[in-house]
Design a protein around this motif. Structure first.
Motif, PDB file in Angstrom:
ATOM      1  N   TRP A   1       0.845  -1.203   0.000  1.00 23.21           N
ATOM      2  CA  TRP A   1       0.000   0.000   0.000  1.00 23.21           C
ATOM      3  C   TRP A   1       0.882   1.256   0.000  1.00 23.21           C
ATOM      4  N   GLU A   2       1.952   1.190   0.766  1.00 23.83           N
ATOM      5  CA  GLU A   2       2.831   2.363   0.853  1.00 23.83           C
ATOM      6  C   GLU A   2       3.631   2.559  -0.427  1.00 23.83           C
ATOM      7  N   GLU A   3       3.692   1.494  -1.239  1.00 18.64           N
ATOM      8  CA  GLU A   3       4.315   1.653  -2.549  1.00 18.64           C
ATOM      9  C   GLU A   3       3.321   2.179  -3.580  1.00 18.64           C
ATOM     10  N   GLY A   4       2.067   2.322  -3.176  1.00 20.26           N
ATOM     11  CA  GLY A   4       1.099   2.940  -4.071  1.00 20.26           C
ATOM     12  C   GLY A   4      -0.058   2.044  -4.481  1.00 20.26           C
ATOM     13  N   GLU A   5      -0.080   0.799  -4.008  1.00 15.20           N
ATOM     14  CA  GLU A   5      -1.169  -0.098  -4.396  1.00 15.20           C
ATOM     15  C   GLU A   5      -2.463   0.313  -3.714  1.00 15.20           C
ATOM     16  N   LEU A   6      -3.559   0.209  -4.481  1.00 15.59           N
ATOM     17  CA  LEU A   6      -4.869   0.551  -3.924  1.00 15.59           C
ATOM     18  C   LEU A   6      -5.269  -0.526  -2.912  1.00 15.59           C
ATOM     19  N   PRO A   7      -5.571  -0.135  -1.668  1.00  9.92           N
ATOM     20  CA  PRO A   7      -5.964  -1.160  -0.680  1.00  9.92           C
ATOM     21  C   PRO A   7      -7.248  -1.880  -1.114  1.00  9.92           C
ATOM     22  N   ASP A   8      -7.372  -3.124  -0.712  1.00  5.21           N
ATOM     23  CA  ASP A   8      -8.580  -3.889  -1.037  1.00  5.21           C
ATOM     24  C   ASP A   8      -9.792  -3.234  -0.395  1.00  5.21           C
ATOM     25  N   SER A   9     -10.933  -3.483  -1.031  1.00  5.10           N
ATOM     26  CA  SER A   9     -12.163  -2.858  -0.544  1.00  5.10           C
ATOM     27  C   SER A   9     -12.453  -3.222   0.908  1.00  5.10           C
ATOM     28  N   GLU A  10     -12.068  -4.455   1.285  1.00  5.77           N
ATOM     29  CA  GLU A  10     -12.390  -4.898   2.652  1.00  5.77           C
ATOM     30  C   GLU A  10     -11.537  -4.174   3.699  1.00  5.77           C
ATOM     31  N   HIS A  11     -10.361  -3.619   3.267  1.00  2.00           N
ATOM     32  CA  HIS A  11      -9.480  -2.945   4.218  1.00  2.00           C
ATOM     33  C   HIS A  11      -9.547  -1.428   4.125  1.00  2.00           C
ATOM     34  N   LEU A  12     -10.222  -0.963   3.075  1.00  2.00           N
ATOM     35  CA  LEU A  12     -10.194   0.471   2.793  1.00  2.00           C
ATOM     36  C   LEU A  12     -10.764   1.290   3.945  1.00  2.00           C
TER      37      LEU A  12
END
Lengths: 259, 101
Positions: free
Chosen positions: A35-46
């Motif tokens: 996530w810190e590299e820029g990946e969009l977090p999964d909907s369940e964790h957002l």
């Protein structure tokens, strides 16, 4: 600001390490690093991530590129003719003009639509649907019924199986063969019986017909006795006066017990 | 597609699979036993974890083929088609258990 950088900064502001954040969200450290590299977090964790780091979901969904590109559009009219032409419609510094209010409103709508799309309620989960369960129970019931019927029939056959050898049923339990010792002018034959099942107290009389050279038909009697296991063979040799050919055999009498 | 984590159904499936295996052993039908075991071991967990498998499949697809990674929420089409395939494997295994060879 880029999404990954924003997550990283917020985490540091909160004084959390990657592993603490991962533990808080019940995910792996590797995922937080992604996530810190820029990946969009999964909907369940957002939503959880948003709550833990105090970042609006919209900010997480909107990557830095969009923000930077749209920064001028959403600011205060610079670059638009309507402001630059001295028409005195520019708002006070710090407030968007009417045009940009509309742009902001549209952006908010777009973000809420995007949020509904990306953070959609899961359409399903592990397990079975209602129709699937009904179908499954029917399939399994049919299978069990077929198994019960076939196995019951086999069991009934086994219960009703013959217990003794007779001249009618011996063929199902014994194989008889008469073979010449030589292929030409043979005056010696081997009579073999092979048991297909375990047989106890066998007593078998075989009448074997031969056609002898210059003498015609003769009949020889062979007796087998004893117990034979499944697959075992018993042999007897038959000697003729003169060479001849084997014609046929008959079972004169047979007795014995089947397992 | 509202699913229920029905453990009774899962246990029924496992019992049926064991019954099929026992029938094959009793009748000495060893020719397709390996295929039966493989089909059952694949299909029963796959039917239960269909949603997770579809999601995993979507995530991997996105990771390798899309610019932006996604949450992997699978479409109904994907879930239904996978369910059908998994049930076909399950039924195929049951047919193998009944084949008289």
């Amino acid at each position: 600001m880029k999404r990954g950088k924003m997550i990283s900064l917020k985490r540091e502001e909160k004084g959390m390490t990657v592993s603490e954040l991962a533990k808080e969200l019940n995910v792996s450290e590797w995922r937080v690093e992604r996530w810190e590299e820029g990946e969009l977090p999964d909907s369940e964790h957002l939503l959880n991530l948003s709550a833990v780091l105090d970042i609006p979901v919209e900010e997480l969904l909107r990557d830095g590129d969009d923000e930077e590109d749209g920064a001028k559009d959403l600011s205060y009219g610079e670059g638009y003719g309507i402001n630059g032409a001295g028409m005195n419609v520019s708002p006070k510094v710090g407030e968007p003009d009417n045009y940009n209010k509309g742009v902001l409103k549209k952006a908010e709508n777009d973000i809420s639509t995007l949020k509904e799309t990306v953070v959609a309620t899961p359409s399903g989960r592990d397990g079975y649907g209602i129709a699937e369960r009904v179908f499954g129970y029917i399939v399994m019931a049919i299978f069990i019924c077929i198994v019960i019927v076939t196995e019951s029939m086999q069991f009934i056959d086994w219960i009703n199986r013959p217990r003794e050898l007779t001249t009618e049923n011996y063929g199902d339990y014994i194989t008889v063969s008469v073979d010449p010792v030589r292929n030409y002018n043979c005056d010696e034959y081997i009579v073999t019986i092979e048991a297909k099942e375990d047989i106890t107290d066998l007593n078998m009389f075989l009448e074997i017909d031969f056609y002898l050279y210059m003498k015609g038909n003769v009949e020889q009697t062979v007796q087998f006795s004893g117990s034979i296991k499944k697959g075992e063979k018993l042999e007897k040799r038959v000697y003729l006066e003169i060479f001849g050919t084997y014609t046929r055999y008959r079972v004169r009498s047979i007795s014995g017990g089947l397992a | 597609m509202k699913n229920k984590k029905d453990r009774t159904f899962l246990i029924c499936q496992i019992i049926v699979a064991i019954v099929g295996l026992v029938v094959m052993i009793i009748n000495s039908r060893f020719t397709f036993m390996w295929a039966y075991i493989v089909c059952m071991l694949c299909s029963i967990p796959a039917i239960y974890f269909n949603y997770t498998l579809c999601k995993f499949e979507n995530r991997w697809h996105a990771r390798w083929n899309e610019r932006n990674p996604c949450g992997g929420e699978p479409s109904l089409f994907l879930m239904y088609s996978n369910k059908i395939a998994e049930w076909m494997i399950f039924i195929l295994a049951l047919i193998l258990a009944l084949l008289p060879i």
